[in-house]
Every structure is written in C-alpha cells, then in structure tokens.
Motif scaffolding. Structure first.
Motif, PDB file in Angstrom:
ATOM      1  N   LEU A   1      61.971  12.454  38.673  1.00 26.89           N
ATOM      2  CA  LEU A   1      62.759  12.198  39.881  1.00 26.89           C
ATOM      3  C   LEU A   1      64.269  12.139  39.633  1.00 26.89           C
TER       4      LEU A   1
ATOM      5  N   VAL B   1      60.162  11.677  48.892  1.00 27.95           N
ATOM      6  CA  VAL B   1      59.380  12.477  47.949  1.00 27.95           C
ATOM      7  C   VAL B   1      57.976  11.900  47.803  1.00 27.95           C
TER       8      VAL B   1
ATOM      9  N   CYS C   1      55.794  23.123  45.868  1.00 26.88           N
ATOM     10  CA  CYS C   1      56.732  22.106  45.377  1.00 26.88           C
ATOM     11  C   CYS C   1      57.533  22.633  44.186  1.00 26.88           C
TER      12      CYS C   1
ATOM     13  N   MET D   1      65.855  19.428  48.685  1.00 31.08           N
ATOM     14  CA  MET D   1      65.054  18.219  48.832  1.00 31.08           C
ATOM     15  C   MET D   1      64.200  18.253  50.094  1.00 31.08           C
TER      16      MET D   1
ATOM     17  N   LEU E   1      61.128  20.203  49.330  1.00 35.42           N
ATOM     18  CA  LEU E   1      60.273  19.421  48.435  1.00 35.42           C
ATOM     19  C   LEU E   1      59.512  18.353  49.207  1.00 35.42           C
ATOM     20  N   VAL E   2      60.178  17.690  50.129  1.00 38.04           N
ATOM     21  CA  VAL E   2      59.528  16.649  50.931  1.00 38.04           C
ATOM     22  C   VAL E   2      58.391  17.238  51.766  1.00 38.04           C
TER      23      VAL E   2
ATOM     24  N   ARG F   1      55.510  18.243  49.495  1.00 36.45           N
ATOM     25  CA  ARG F   1      54.804  17.057  49.003  1.00 36.45           C
ATOM     26  C   ARG F   1      53.850  16.525  50.072  1.00 36.45           C
TER      27      ARG F   1
END
Length: 625
Positions: A55, A71, A113, A119, A122-123, A126
C-alpha cells in the motif's frame, strides 16, 4: 460410505429429500472437502495480506492517500453485502458451483487490479475482487457446519485460523518481495497461478455439496439488503472534505439506507426462506457473537492495515521488512487458534476461552498506543505476537459458540449472518479509521510544517506541502525506487541551484557570454559587487577575468556549504515532523480501537456457556442451510 440421512419437507417449493452430508460422507471425503474449502479461503485471505505491505508504494505511485481506505473498503463493501446472498445460493445450487464462480470473478478482479492506472480504477477493481471473494468466505464457513456436529467440529476450527495465519505469513513476505524487486502490480498478478491451482483441485475433488432442497430465492430480501448496506457504507466512506456529514448527498444516502433497512426487515419477517432469519436475534449467543464480531472486525482492521504505514514512514523499513514484521502476529494467531480449539475440544468450555482472547486483544491494542518514532522493530513484533495470541482464540471459537446455540435448521444462515456482521465491522472500521488517519495526519503535518516551510524558498517549500507529504516518505522516491530522505532532497535541490549559478558565472566571467551576463544581471539576489564586475567584464583581459572567476567561485563554494548545512537541518526537521505525524495518527487509531475491544470483552462476559452437542440426534431436523 454411510447411508445418507434424509427427511421430507412440507414446503411447496422444496424437493422431498434433504441431504445430510454429516451422515452421508465418510471421514476421508470430509477431509478432502475441507482441503478444497481451505484452498479457496487461502486464496481470499492471501490477497488481503499481500496487498497491505504494498500500500505505501501504491499510494506513492498512484498519488491518492485520500482513497487509501477505499482500497480495502471497496473490497469489503462488495464481499460484505454478498456473503449472506451467496450462502443462500450455495444451499440451492450447491457450494461447489458458487465456489467456482467466486474464484473466476476473483481472478478477473485480480488481473484488472494489476493493470490499474490510477487509484480510482484500483478501487473499482478491488470491489470486483470482493464480489468474488464473498463466495469463497460464505462457503468456507458454512461447510464445516454441514459436515460435523459441534463437539466434533471444535477440533477443526483451528484450521481456519491456521489458513489465515499461513496466508498472513506468506502474503506480506511475498508482497514486500514483489513490491521491492518487481512492482506492486505483481501482488495482484500472483493470484492468477494460485487461482488456477485452486480451480483445478475444486473441479476434481469437491462434490456439489448441496442440501437437496429448492427453497424460494429471497430476491426482495437480497435487493433490500444491498439497498441498506451500500448507501450506508458509501455515506461513511466518502471524503468529508468534499462531502461533509450534513451535505445533501450524505444525508440522502443515510435516508435511503434507513428506508432499505425498514423494507428489508418487513420482507424478512414474511419471507419463506429469508436471507437473515430475524428469529435468530432472540438467541442471546447469536446476538452477542454477532455484536462481538463487529468489534473484532473493526479492531483487526485497525491493528493490521495501518501498521505498514507506521513501519515504512516512521521506522523507514522496506516493504519486504514491513511484511516480515507481521509474521510474528500470524504465527501467534495460528498457535492461539490451534491451542484454543484443542482446549475447547477437551473441556467443552468455550466461554472463558473467548473472554481470555478478548482480554488479550484489549491489552495488545493498548500496548500499540504506546508506539513512538523511536520504537524498535523488535518491540513492534512483540506487540504483534501478543495481539495474535488474542485473535487466535477469539475468531474461530466465537463461530463455534454461535453454531452450537442456534437450531440446526438455521446453521447456514446463522454462520453467514455472523460473518456478515464481522465484515460490516471491517468495512466501518476501514471507513472511520481511514477518515481519522487522513484528518489527524493532515492537521498534524500542517501545524508542524508551517514554520519549516517559511524558511525555504517558495519553489522548494511547495515540494514539502502537507497534502503531498501525507502520502508518505515514498512520495519522494527516486527513479530507482529507493526512498529519498527530505534532508537529501533539499540538499540535492540546493546543489542543483548552485550548479546552475556556477555555470552561469563561469560562462559570464571566463567567456564573456552575453546570454549568461544578461541572465545574471536580471537576478535581483546577485551581489552588487558581482553586478559591477559584469558591467566591465568585456573590457577586462583574460587573466583578470580568470582571477575574478576563481575568487567568485570560491565564495560560491562557501555559500553552498552553508546553504546545504542549513537545508540538511531543515530536512531533518521535516523528517521528524513527518514521523511524529504518522505516529500520532496511527496511535490515535489504536486508542479508539481499544475502546471497541473493551466493548467486545464486556459483551463476551454475557455469552451463555452451553454444553457442546455431541451429535445432532435423530429427533433434530437435518441441516437445511
């Protein structure tokens, strides 16, 4: 193989035969099923632990610490809402099919991912991972209740803690290794080969494992459950700088969630096969373990998720070292889970095992509040060992106590519901603690950095703005990936400025370069003596210009040494301020987590101690959920 126990049902939407796998399957078959289940659970648990150590690097690369809580929040949001729904679907269509579907979706999310470019992506991806992972966790915790009576089940509960422990030992190490030597993208790509292995084993070894019943699917309950959970958690997790608590959007989300909750409760009261049977809340053990699960979920998230930020940004360790620091926690968790399972198996007393575990959690979290910038890595590891010894007995034995107390017909729904509440705790914990981290960190940095920035040139001060530095020390990484200390960054900037000045002065005095002369004349900070020299430089002989250049460069070297020393001191002040801010933020989170754990401990005192059932008995209804 034993003859299966079956029974008829009067439901007009169900078949006439209920399959009882606890009687139907022999011991070898049960062991093979457990292996398949644990493989799927390992895949899901590994992803959580392997991502945590990457992270800091992810945040530094994608520049979005304001989304750091998301995340995990997006992952837990999707998996939390879907756990009870998958639990019901696995009863109807078979655990095997639900498990296979979940792994495929999980692997697709892992691939995306790893390819995320920011970001936000990625969120979102996820969240897709969490949608698949919910199928893995719901089936993993329901299957033991299908296979074993409570007294026999106790000896196997430690295996689930061991799986989480193993994934936590392997995950952080692999995550740190991949992050330091390849890139953070590989912490997601590594799921792909592991997932293919799990798929192959489940297809070959796992039976369909269904109840034999076809109850009506509670579509309305599933829809209103999502309507309740998702807006509520979104309202909690949206950035309160952009969307304050009293903003129309946040208030609207809470209102939608409240309406969804009312509708869900009304529907579940009348549903033929509800996702969450409300009569379970009349059972004290179920209610208490569900509430304790919320506190354990939130405190576990706080203890582990934010520790890597402290290790990297305060102690200055690499991602690999941050991962290995979590190994003592997971090893002690495995020991605690296995030993407590054997104690309960032999004594039949689970209440005091839970109480002791919760008490150790409280003490360990308080110990974590004493972290300072000077705490050694070994003292951090000792704190992790203590926390693991508390978590090990608490999580699996809470599940056993709940399953022992509810009617056999509600085992599956009760297990999925307790897991649902624990994950609700994790999601709320990630949202609340993430917002708390950002708020405390920003305030602390702004306060401590203001006097330091005032001593720096404007262009250099901008590099150490609190909004950038809250992403951590890694925000200053060099091209090779090493973390650059603020003092080094300031010295490098000063050296670059003096190198430019040295080049201009050399070209102006030695070569009489008109462009260099004009640039120096326009500099308001140029000393008057040097400006006067530049006025006559073209009339001076070469020897005189060379002598003047030597004198000016000598004074420039002295000024550079003084400036670099001052810059180094300011950089060390920035580094100290950053370490103090991260330490204050993380320990503040732990202080709140202590109170949550205390609530869990108090609730554990009221759990009834019921005898563990040695067998289901012929007079009890066979397992349906």
């Amino acid at each position: 193989m034993n003859k299966p126990m079956t029974t008829t049902t009067s439901s007009p939407t169900a078949t006439t035969v209920r399959i009882d796998y606890a009687v139907m399957l022999d011991q070898r078959s049960k062991v093979l099923i457990l292996i398949g289940v644990l493989l799927g659970l390992f895949l899901s648990a590994l992803d959580q632990t392997i991502v945590s150590t990457a992270l800091p690097r992810i945040v530094a690369d994608l520049q979005g610490i304001e989304l750091i809580g998301w995340v995990s929040t997006s992952y837990l949001l999707a998996s939390t809402a879907m756990v009870p729904i998958y639990g019901k679907l696995s009863d109807i269509y078979g655990r095997k099919y639900v498990l296979l579907f979940g792994i495929v979706v999980f692997l697709l999310g892992s691939l995306l991912c790893g390819l995320a470019a920011d970001m936000t992506q990625l969120v979102v991806f996820r969240g897709l991972q969490g949608f698949g992972a919910a199928a893995l966790t719901s089936t993993a915790f329901a299957i033991p209740a299908d296979l074993f009576a409570p007294a026999e089940r106790a000896r196997y509960m430690g295996l689930f803690g061991a799986v989480f422990g193993l994934s936590s030992v392997v995950g952080p190490f692999i995550g740190g290794l991949l992050t330091d030597n390849l890139s953070w993208h590989w912490v997601f790509f590594v799921n792909l080969p592991l997932g293919v292995i799990a798929l192959g084993f489940i297809v070959a070894k796992l039976p369909r494992l269904h109840s034999g019943l076809m109850p009506a699917i509670d579509y309305a309950g599933a829809a209103t459950l999502l309507l309740t959970v998702i807006p509520f958690l979104l309202a909690l997790t949206l950035d309160k700088n952009d969307y304050p608590w009293t903003s129309p959007l946040i208030l609207s989300m809470f209102a939608v969630s409240a309406v969804g909750l009312v509708l869900f409760l009304l529907i579940e009261r009348r549903a033929e096969s509800p996702i969450l049977p409300l009569h379970l809340f009349r059972i004290p053990t179920f209610t208490l373990t569900a509430l304790i699960g919320v506190t354990v979920g939130a405190t576990l998230f706080a203890a582990i998720f934010f520790l890597s930020l402290y290790l990297v940004n305060v102690l200055g360790v690499s991602a690999t070292a941050a991962g290995t620091t979590l190994i003592p926690l997971t090893l002690s968790l495995v020991v605690g889970a296995m030993v407590s399972s054997q104690i309960v198996q032999r004594t039949g007393n689970y209440k005091w095992v839970i109480i002791v575990g919760m008490a150790i959690i409280v003490g360990s979290l308080w110990w974590l509040t004493t972290l300072t910038p000077d705490t050694s890595i070994w003292m951090v590891r000792l704190r992790m060992i203590a926390l693991g010894l508390g978590l090990g007995p608490s999580m699996p034995i809470l599940n056993l106590a709940m399953q022992n107390a509810v009617p056999r017909t509600d085992l599956g729904a009760a297990t999925a519901s307790r897991q649902f509440f624990q994950q609700i705790g994790q999601v709320v914990g990630s949202a609340v603690f993430g917002a708390l981290l950002t708020g405390v960190l920003t305030t602390s940095l702004s306060t401590s950095l203001a006097p330091i920035q005032a001593q720096l040139p404007p262009d250099l001060a901008a590099r150490f703005d609190s909004s950038a530095l809250r992403n951590g020390m890694s925000a200053g990484e060099g091209a090779s990936g090493e973390v650059v200390d603020p003092a080094v960054r300031i010295e490098q900037a000063i050296a670059e400025q003096f190198a430019v000045r040295r080049d201009l002065i050399t070209r102006a005095l030695r070569d009489a370069d008109p462009a260099a002369i004009a640039t120096l004349r326009s500099d308001p900070q140029l000393p008057a003596q040097q400006k006067a020299m530049l006025e006559m430089v073209e009339t001076l002989p070469a020897a005189a210009r060379e002598q003047a250049l030597t004198q000016v460069l000598a004074r420039l070297d002295e000024a550079e040494q003084t400036a670099r020393a001052e810059g180094r001191a300011l950089g060390q002040q920035i580094s100290t301020a950053l370490k103090n801010a991260f330490t204050d933020s993380v320990t503040t989170i732990y202080r709140y987590a202590v109170w949550l754990a205390v609530i869990g401990l108090i609730l554990a005192l009221f759990i009834p101690q019921l005898p563990l059932q040695r067998s289901y008995g012929q007079d009890l209804p066979p397992l349906m959920e």
